[in-house]
Every structure is written in structure tokens, then in C-alpha cells.
Design a protein around this motif. Sequence first.
Motif, PDB file in Angstrom:
ATOM      1  N   ASP A   1       7.308  30.978  39.631  1.00 51.34           N
ATOM      2  CA  ASP A   1       6.414  29.842  39.873  1.00 51.34           C
ATOM      3  C   ASP A   1       6.424  28.810  38.749  1.00 51.34           C
ATOM      4  O   ASP A   1       5.641  27.882  38.778  1.00 51.34           O
ATOM      5  N   ASP A   2       7.325  28.991  37.778  1.00 49.25           N
ATOM      6  CA  ASP A   2       7.370  28.031  36.678  1.00 49.25           C
ATOM      7  C   ASP A   2       8.001  26.713  37.145  1.00 49.25           C
ATOM      8  O   ASP A   2       8.861  26.703  38.021  1.00 49.25           O
ATOM      9  N   PRO A   3       7.577  25.597  36.593  1.00 50.78           N
ATOM     10  CA  PRO A   3       8.070  24.280  37.022  1.00 50.78           C
ATOM     11  C   PRO A   3       9.583  24.103  36.874  1.00 50.78           C
ATOM     12  O   PRO A   3      10.181  23.294  37.579  1.00 50.78           O
ATOM     13  N   SER A   4      10.219  24.875  35.996  1.00 49.06           N
ATOM     14  CA  SER A   4      11.660  24.720  35.796  1.00 49.06           C
ATOM     15  C   SER A   4      12.492  25.457  36.848  1.00 49.06           C
ATOM     16  O   SER A   4      13.713  25.359  36.834  1.00 49.06           O
ATOM     17  N   ASN A   5      11.852  26.177  37.766  1.00 54.73           N
ATOM     18  CA  ASN A   5      12.591  26.935  38.775  1.00 54.73           C
ATOM     19  C   ASN A   5      13.077  26.012  39.879  1.00 54.73           C
ATOM     20  O   ASN A   5      12.347  25.698  40.815  1.00 54.73           O
ATOM     21  N   PHE A   6      14.319  25.609  39.806  1.00 59.58           N
ATOM     22  CA  PHE A   6      14.897  24.688  40.783  1.00 59.58           C
ATOM     23  C   PHE A   6      15.105  25.336  42.146  1.00 59.58           C
ATOM     24  O   PHE A   6      15.392  24.649  43.120  1.00 59.58           O
ATOM     25  N   LEU A   7      14.965  26.658  42.261  1.00 59.30           N
ATOM     26  CA  LEU A   7      15.089  27.343  43.547  1.00 59.30           C
ATOM     27  C   LEU A   7      13.732  27.633  44.195  1.00 59.30           C
ATOM     28  O   LEU A   7      13.688  28.232  45.266  1.00 59.30           O
ATOM     29  N   HIS A   8      12.645  27.245  43.546  1.00 54.61           N
ATOM     30  CA  HIS A   8      11.318  27.576  44.065  1.00 54.61           C
ATOM     31  C   HIS A   8      11.227  27.224  45.536  1.00 54.61           C
ATOM     32  O   HIS A   8      11.649  26.148  45.924  1.00 54.61           O
ATOM     33  N   PRO A   9      10.783  28.133  46.368  1.00 51.94           N
ATOM     34  CA  PRO A   9      10.035  29.345  46.088  1.00 51.94           C
ATOM     35  C   PRO A   9      10.883  30.610  45.893  1.00 51.94           C
ATOM     36  O   PRO A   9      10.331  31.690  45.703  1.00 51.94           O
ATOM     37  N   THR A  10      12.193  30.509  45.916  1.00 56.10           N
ATOM     38  CA  THR A  10      13.027  31.670  45.617  1.00 56.10           C
ATOM     39  C   THR A  10      12.893  32.013  44.137  1.00 56.10           C
ATOM     40  O   THR A  10      13.026  31.139  43.288  1.00 56.10           O
ATOM     41  N   ALA A  11      12.649  33.274  43.854  1.00 55.04           N
ATOM     42  CA  ALA A  11      12.583  33.741  42.461  1.00 55.04           C
ATOM     43  C   ALA A  11      13.973  34.194  42.045  1.00 55.04           C
ATOM     44  O   ALA A  11      14.770  34.615  42.876  1.00 55.04           O
ATOM     45  N   TRP A  12      14.263  34.077  40.749  1.00 52.52           N
ATOM     46  CA  TRP A  12      15.535  34.608  40.246  1.00 52.52           C
ATOM     47  C   TRP A  12      15.344  35.139  38.839  1.00 52.52           C
ATOM     48  O   TRP A  12      14.490  34.696  38.097  1.00 52.52           O
ATOM     49  N   MET A  13      16.146  36.161  38.558  1.00 55.84           N
ATOM     50  CA  MET A  13      16.050  36.800  37.247  1.00 55.84           C
ATOM     51  C   MET A  13      17.428  36.978  36.647  1.00 55.84           C
ATOM     52  O   MET A  13      18.424  37.076  37.368  1.00 55.84           O
ATOM     53  N   VAL A  14      17.453  37.012  35.343  1.00 56.29           N
ATOM     54  CA  VAL A  14      18.637  37.376  34.582  1.00 56.29           C
ATOM     55  C   VAL A  14      18.268  38.659  33.863  1.00 56.29           C
ATOM     56  O   VAL A  14      17.374  38.662  33.019  1.00 56.29           O
ATOM     57  N   SER A  15      18.928  39.739  34.247  1.00 54.42           N
ATOM     58  CA  SER A  15      18.688  41.014  33.580  1.00 54.42           C
ATOM     59  C   SER A  15      19.919  41.321  32.742  1.00 54.42           C
ATOM     60  O   SER A  15      20.766  42.127  33.106  1.00 54.42           O
ATOM     61  N   GLY A  16      20.008  40.640  31.637  1.00 58.68           N
ATOM     62  CA  GLY A  16      21.162  40.782  30.761  1.00 58.68           C
ATOM     63  C   GLY A  16      20.787  41.324  29.407  1.00 58.68           C
ATOM     64  O   GLY A  16      21.446  41.055  28.411  1.00 58.68           O
ATOM     65  N   GLY A  17      19.708  42.091  29.358  1.00 58.17           N
ATOM     66  CA  GLY A  17      19.193  42.576  28.083  1.00 58.17           C
ATOM     67  C   GLY A  17      19.918  43.780  27.533  1.00 58.17           C
ATOM     68  O   GLY A  17      19.520  44.323  26.512  1.00 58.17           O
ATOM     69  N   GLY A  18      20.990  44.194  28.166  1.00 54.03           N
ATOM     70  CA  GLY A  18      21.761  45.317  27.644  1.00 54.03           C
ATOM     71  C   GLY A  18      23.087  44.845  27.118  1.00 54.03           C
ATOM     72  O   GLY A  18      24.107  45.510  27.280  1.00 54.03           O
ATOM     73  N   GLY A  19      23.109  43.701  26.483  1.00 56.81           N
ATOM     74  CA  GLY A  19      24.343  43.047  26.097  1.00 56.81           C
ATOM     75  C   GLY A  19      25.000  43.568  24.836  1.00 56.81           C
ATOM     76  O   GLY A  19      25.703  42.823  24.160  1.00 56.81           O
ATOM     77  N   GLY A  20      24.780  44.823  24.500  1.00 58.87           N
ATOM     78  CA  GLY A  20      25.423  45.361  23.310  1.00 58.87           C
ATOM     79  C   GLY A  20      24.918  44.663  22.064  1.00 58.87           C
ATOM     80  O   GLY A  20      23.735  44.416  21.916  1.00 58.87           O
ATOM     81  N   ILE A  21      25.826  44.305  21.191  1.00 53.32           N
ATOM     82  CA  ILE A  21      25.406  43.687  19.931  1.00 53.32           C
ATOM     83  C   ILE A  21      25.223  42.180  20.059  1.00 53.32           C
ATOM     84  O   ILE A  21      24.800  41.531  19.119  1.00 53.32           O
ATOM     85  N   THR A  22      25.530  41.627  21.238  1.00 60.67           N
ATOM     86  CA  THR A  22      25.368  40.191  21.416  1.00 60.67           C
ATOM     87  C   THR A  22      24.106  39.893  22.203  1.00 60.67           C
ATOM     88  O   THR A  22      23.679  40.670  23.035  1.00 60.67           O
ATOM     89  N   SER A  23      23.489  38.776  21.923  1.00 70.38           N
ATOM     90  CA  SER A  23      22.363  38.283  22.708  1.00 70.38           C
ATOM     91  C   SER A  23      22.346  36.773  22.569  1.00 70.38           C
ATOM     92  O   SER A  23      23.040  36.201  21.731  1.00 70.38           O
ATOM     93  N   GLU A  24      21.544  36.133  23.417  1.00 68.44           N
ATOM     94  CA  GLU A  24      21.478  34.671  23.410  1.00 68.44           C
ATOM     95  C   GLU A  24      20.676  34.147  22.218  1.00 68.44           C
ATOM     96  O   GLU A  24      20.807  32.993  21.845  1.00 68.44           O
ATOM     97  N   GLY A  25      19.831  34.961  21.667  1.00 70.84           N
ATOM     98  CA  GLY A  25      19.001  34.569  20.531  1.00 70.84           C
ATOM     99  C   GLY A  25      18.872  35.736  19.568  1.00 70.84           C
ATOM    100  O   GLY A  25      19.500  36.772  19.723  1.00 70.84           O
ATOM    101  N   ARG A  26      18.021  35.559  18.598  1.00 71.49           N
ATOM    102  CA  ARG A  26      17.825  36.602  17.587  1.00 71.49           C
ATOM    103  C   ARG A  26      16.663  37.510  18.005  1.00 71.49           C
ATOM    104  O   ARG A  26      15.536  37.053  18.144  1.00 71.49           O
ATOM    105  N   PRO A  27      16.928  38.806  18.217  1.00 73.76           N
ATOM    106  CA  PRO A  27      15.842  39.715  18.576  1.00 73.76           C
ATOM    107  C   PRO A  27      14.945  40.004  17.372  1.00 73.76           C
ATOM    108  O   PRO A  27      15.381  39.923  16.228  1.00 73.76           O
ATOM    109  N   THR A  28      13.691  40.335  17.660  1.00 73.05           N
ATOM    110  CA  THR A  28      12.764  40.721  16.603  1.00 73.05           C
ATOM    111  C   THR A  28      12.683  42.240  16.555  1.00 73.05           C
ATOM    112  O   THR A  28      12.953  42.915  17.539  1.00 73.05           O
ATOM    113  N   MET A  29      12.315  42.763  15.438  1.00 78.08           N
ATOM    114  CA  MET A  29      12.223  44.216  15.283  1.00 78.08           C
ATOM    115  C   MET A  29      11.104  44.814  16.145  1.00 78.08           C
ATOM    116  O   MET A  29      11.218  45.929  16.616  1.00 78.08           O
ATOM    117  N   ASP A  30      10.029  44.065  16.369  1.00 76.03           N
ATOM    118  CA  ASP A  30       8.895  44.602  17.117  1.00 76.03           C
ATOM    119  C   ASP A  30       9.023  44.448  18.634  1.00 76.03           C
ATOM    120  O   ASP A  30       8.213  44.975  19.381  1.00 76.03           O
TER     121      ASP A  30
END
Length: 185
Positions: A72-101
Motif C-alpha cells: 500500500d506504499d505510494p511507490s508501488n507502481f503495481l498497486h493494488p498488486t503487492a510484490w516482494m523481493v526476498s533476497g536476504g540470503g545473498g551470501g556475503i553480498t547485500s544492497e546495503g550495509r547490515p547492522t549487527m542488531d
Amino acid sequence: DVYDCPTWFAKLWHDQQGWLEEGLKKSTADWQVVVTHFPPTWGQDLWIRLSREYGIDLMITGHMHSQEFHHDDPSNFLHPTAWMVSGGGGGITSEGRPTMDGYDDQYGFFEMTLSKEMIEVQGISHGGMLRRIGFLYPRDRDVAHTYPDAVNHPAHKKAMDEHHAHHADHKHDGDKELLFKKLKL
């Protein structure tokens, strides 16, 4: 041959578009869920058309090494279709810097609870933190979402009340045992 690779993938993409559209046309399923490697930002015009025409409820994607949920966020160009990126198992790479907590979306997973009436989506970080929650309701084909503002859906209040009641009894302080006890699938 490495030089034939782009042509081979372009043909595969073209052929699979027809296969997908034919499947969506024939589908009588209560939920229209598409699973694909690339997020709908690739081939955006195609995904906008297919989601509108065939009532796609949810797209589950990967490729990006982060956790994203667009509903439901305004940036969802497919609204009302929801979409997800489940890429959190990317090994040692990620799109940003993870925090320890774990107060970030770089590594983690999505938990989904499915019923005929609703899909509950929870984004859990690598630190066991509940980062986001959403509730999806089936849509009809060729029409906008029955409830453009999902919070006005009759089942939404009940789902939120149950969610808050569950969390009132549990502290979500990174205790992974609490998360695994909740699995319903």
C-alpha cells in the motif's frame, strides 16, 4: 557460446511471457501469485498490464540482495498488486550495509500465512526483528482492488487485532525461538 547468451535469454523471456499469460487466462485459482527471479521493475510495463488484466495478487521475486515488500506504499507502481523481493540470503553480498542488531532489511526472510480470505506477510530481519507486516486480500480480474485502502477491508481490523494480541503476550527482542514457534504452514 557467451555471445549467444543474450539472444538465448531474450528468446526465453519472450516465450515465457506467452506461457505466463496463457496460464493466467485459464486460471480459476482464488489467488493469483507469480514467482519470478527478477523484480517487476524489469519489464515494468508488462507486469503493470498483467497485474491489471488478470488480477495478480502477489509477486514473489529475488535477484536483489535485500528484503522488500511493496503493497500500500505510494511507490508501488503495481498497486493494488503487492510484490516482494526476498533476497536476504545473498551470501556475503547485500544492497546495503547490515547492522549487527538486525534493524535493517539486508538479510532475513518473509513468513506468509495463507488462507482463502487473506495472506499475511511478515518480514523478519537477520536479527529476528519484525520489520514489516501486511495483509493481502484476493482481487478480481479487470477491476481495481475491491478495497483501494486495505485498512478499510472488513477482515483487516480482525487481523490487526489478532496480530496485536499475539505481540502483547510476547516480546520481540530478537528471540528467534518466538519466531519459529509461530510458523503456521
